[in-house]
Structure formats: structure tokens, C-alpha cells
Scaffold this active site. Structure first.
Site, short mmCIF file in Angstrom:
data_model
loop_
_atom_site.label_atom_id
_atom_site.label_comp_id
_atom_site.label_asym_id
_atom_site.label_seq_id
_atom_site.Cartn_x
_atom_site.Cartn_y
_atom_site.Cartn_z
N SER A 111 25.07 31.27 27.81
CA SER A 111 26.26 30.83 27.32
C SER A 111 26.51 31.22 25.62
CB SER A 111 26.62 29.28 27.27
OG SER A 111 28.09 28.85 27.16
N ASP A 129 32.53 28.84 37.45
CA ASP A 129 32.12 28.09 35.97
C ASP A 129 33.30 27.94 35.45
OD1 ASP A 129 31.84 28.07 32.96
OD2 ASP A 129 29.99 29.35 33.47
N HIS A 151 28.59 26.37 35.49
CA HIS A 151 27.89 26.60 34.22
C HIS A 151 26.61 25.95 33.74
CE1 HIS A 151 28.52 28.56 30.42
NE2 HIS A 151 28.30 27.48 29.49
#
Lengths: 277, 277
Positions: free
Chosen positions: B147, B223, B256
Site C-alpha cells: 500500500s 480490495d 487489502h
């Protein structure tokens, strides 16, 4: 039963669920990992019982069980370690008693007897709920655990012969009746008559004639609780006297943490998977 | 440098360390896993940069990197994601700015410019400390992240050509200049002139002529941040135009979380290990 979260992991699903427990008279949370094989039909199951201070989440986060469980097609169930909640009697500052410290027994003493019934919860109520809600073959169950959860796994397997295909433990409390960190809890849960404690003590159960077909234990030699709380040599003596084949792996340099558990997690799951068929 | 903890794991050692950072003017904590091969001599190293809200600890607990790193003889370093402490300016209730949200850049705006210098910290100060204190071959470094940390890994590799043998990411923020969850932070750290932001944006750096030999990215299709924050298709476009070979694995059903990251962690470490030689 309420689904709190589900996430895909290693091509299976890691879920967290909550339900109202009749055994413990409170809401209980547990985690279930279903391997990808569960999409095709019922899979065998391995119960993991956690140690003092833990919830379902510690091993879910740090146990590293999903890769091997997914490869070998085994579901992993991680229950909580005690009843919890505003209406459950507790000693807030005591990590060895009350919340997080259910010791997998059914308390008999007031005010704990109403809620602290983890033996019934793990052996009866939760399996019924699991059987009704998940694609799991309840004819193929095994059990393992860590520390207080190792004690829980072994004592439940001893007292429910034939239920579990296999039992193993990481750093189990071999003799909670005499260990400094569990005696006070046993007295509060079970009263001062120590004969009642024997039903929740691995060495005492073996002395009293309960048997296992075999037992696998991994224990770190650098575990800070080795001498006072765990004492695997007492388990070794009891198994030897009773003729229970024990594989006790004493591991150089390893401590009591999930850094130790995760290292040998795959070995234990593979060992159980063989016995689950 | 102070050792906060060391535990044996997978026959290597997982340590946590703290030091006074000259770049960030505060104490900084980081984790280092040394594989068993480090007992014999220097080992190659893979840097893991974490995402928003994380410290060194999230991936250490949940990343499941130790088994593969131990097998392949790679050290894993997990730095913190920002400066921290009473004397570091912060916005307590904002998870997208300040503590846990350093974005791996050097801030230029008051009052953040004194402490928020994560680009210098990760690219210069911490490698010097590592080289002086651990058996690591600094000629063999690779980098990856998740991320915001995927953004950090790729931008640092783009701007330090030749430093890293390979770079990969889990669900990286491809274009923080335009993503809703990073634009406000970029403005506070770097000012309102967006030309200054381009030095910390993967797509802009590629547009401006920075290159990588290749890039591996895994991205979950489930996600929740895909459309607003991550937008891997912008990365795909930029790499295609620039002739950068990108392997973008879009993974059905994955979110995620670390349930996703841990699933593909071994693949990424093995990919880096090949390139580290």
C-alpha cells in the site's frame, strides 16, 4: 451465529464469528479457517486452544497455520479462552484468572460456576454449532494448543476417548494442580478440595487411568515458564509410566512466544493431517 | 542502537531495535529478521515498507515472511512508517497524515520538515546503521512493501537506480498525487506546488524518465481501496508506455489485509531471492 468478518487467505477463508453461548451465558467469539478443499465437501478439523491472556485472534494473526492447513485440506478452529463481558465475574488485573484464563474447565464455585464452563463449551456446545454451520466432517477431529491451551487440548482428549484422532501441544502446562500460576485459579474455580482438580490436570488424569494413543509436544528450552509453570518432565514421567508414546521435542533457544509456535506449526498440522486421513 | 527484543524463530532471529534518528530527530524502532545463514556470514537483505497506520510490528506479527526468508537465506528489515513521539507534530485523529503516514518522503513544509524525512531515513540513515550492526551484504539489497509502503518501495527504487536488485509491491498506491487519501498529506508535507510532488509519485517519476528493470505487483480484486486509492491500471499504463516489464497479478477475492499479503509473501520473497543471487 453472527459473522463478524471473512477474508480470503491462501485460497481458503478466514472467518470470525460470534454467538450466544448457553454454556457460558455470554457472547463468545471464535475463528474458523476453511481450506480451499471445503468448497468441494466436508473437511477434517483441527482445534487450536490458546494460552493465557489470548483471544481467538492471537493465533489467527501470528500462528501461521493457513499455508499448511490449505495445502493439506484441514479446517482450523480457534475458540476464545474464557467467557467475557460485563456480566461475567472477573479479576481485572489478574492475567492468571478470569477473562483470558478459563483453563478449559467447568467451574463449580460461586460466582464463577455460571459462566466459566469452558470444558462443556469446547467439548459440547461449540462442536454442535460448528457441525450445523460449516462444511466440516466431525468424524475427523484432532486438537492441539499452546501453554494453558496445550493443557486444555490434552485434558479434553484424555477425557473424551475416541473423539480426537490425535492430540499435540506447544509448551503445555503439564501439571496445573501444582504450578504456581494455576493453583490459585483452580482453587477459585473448583474449591479447596484438590481431588476435584484432578479432572483438569494431565498428569493426574494419566495417573487415574485415562489414556491417549500417542502425544506430540514441542517445548522451547529458552521458555521462561519452563521450571515453574510447564515442567514437561512431569508429563514425560507420567507418559512413560502409563506406556503412552510421547514425542517430546526440546527445542534449543526457543521461547514461549508465537515466534516459537509459528516455527513448528507446519510440523504439527502435517502430523495431525496424517492421522486425520 | 538499543535491542528491545530478540527471539529465535525458524532457526533465525527476529529482533526489534531502537535508535536515535538524526534524519527524523526522534527515536525510531525497526525489526530485523536474520536467517540462520547469517551465522555463517553476510546475507542479502530485503526491505519491507509498511502501509498507513502500521509500525514495524504489523508485518512482523502477520506477514508470515520468516519461513521463506529462513529457507532462502534472506534478511528482512521492517522499518516504522513515520517519525513518532511527543515532540513530533501530528494530527491525532487523522490516519492518513502524520504518525503512521510518513509516505516515505522528505517534507519541506513547516512544522513537518524537521521530522518527516522518511525518504532520507530509509534510503540513507537506516542502511548505514544496518551495515554497521548486522551481518548483511549491502551489495545485495532488494525492496518491497504494501500500500503506502508499496508506493515507498517503488519510488525509492526508481530514484536510487542500481541500489536494489529488485522491487515488488502488494497493492501499492500507484499515483498518490491524485489519490483522495494522499493528496491532503502531500499538500501538508510538500506545499501546494504540485511539481514538487512528482518526486514521490510512481507514475510521475516514470513519466519523468526514471526507470526500473522490472516490477512485480500483486493486487486483490476485492480490495476496498482499489478504485479510489490504488488504481493499478495507472501503473500498468505508465509501465507499458515506458517499456518497464510489469507483472501485475490481479487476485480474485483478496482484500487489502495481511490475510492477502501473507498468502503471496513467499512468492515475493522467492522472486527477490532469485534476483539477489
Amino acid at each position: 451465529m453472527e459473522t463478524l468478518s471473512v477474508a480470503k487467505s491462501f485460497d481458503g477463508t478466514q472467518g470470525v464469528y460470534r454467538h450466544r453461548s448457553d454454556a457460558c451465558l455470554c457472547d463468545m467469539t471464535f475463528a474458523v479457517f476453511l481450506p480451499p478443499q471445503a468448497k468441494e465437501g466436508p473437511v477434517p478439523v483441527l482445534w487450536y486452544l490458546s494460552g493465557l491472556t489470548c483471544t481467538h485472534q492471537n493465533v489467527m494473526d501470528k500462528g501461521e497455520y493457513r499455508r499448511t492447513a490449505a495445502e493439506l485440506g484441514v479446517a482450523i478452529i480457534c475458540p476464545d479462552t474464557s467467557p467475557r463481558g460485563e456480566n461475567v465475574p472477573d479479576e481485572k488485573d489478574n492475567w492468571q484468572f478470569g477473562s483470558g484464563a478459563g483453563f478449559y474447565l467447568d467451574a463449580t464455585q460461586s460466582p464463577y460456576a455460571e459462566n466459566y464452563r469452558m470444558a462443556t463449551y469446547i467439548a459440547e456446545e461449540l462442536p454442535t454449532l460448528i457441525a450445523a454451520n460449516f462444511p466440516i466432517d466431525m468424524q475427523r477431529q484432532s486438537i492441539f494448543g499452546h501453554s494453558m491451551g496445550g493443557h486444555g487440548a490434552i485434558t479434553l482428549a484424555l477425557k473424551n476417548p475416541g473423539r480426537f484422532k490425535s492430540v499435540s501441544a506447544f509448551a503445555p502446562i503439564a501439571r496445573p494442580m501444582v504450578a504456581g500460576w494455576s493453583r490459585p485459579a483452580f482453587e477459585k474455580y473448583l474449591g479447596s478440595d484438590e481431588t476435584a482438580w484432578r479432572a483438569y490436570d494431565t498428569v493426574a488424569l494419566i495417573e487415574d487411568g485415562y489414556r491417549l494413543p500417542e502425544l506430540l509436544v514441542d517445548q522451547g528450552k529458552a521458555d521462561g515458564f519452563l521450571d515453574d509453570g510447564l515442567r514437561p518432565w512431569l508429563l514425560e514421567e507420567a507418559c512413560e509410566k502409563a506406556g503412552i508414546p510421547l514425542t517430546l521435542n526440546m527445542r534449543d533457544g526457543y521461547d514461549h512466544s508465537y515466534f516459537f509456535i509459528s516455527t513448528f506449526m507446519a510440523d504439527h498440522i502435517a502430523w495431525h493431517a496424517e492421522r486425520l486421513g
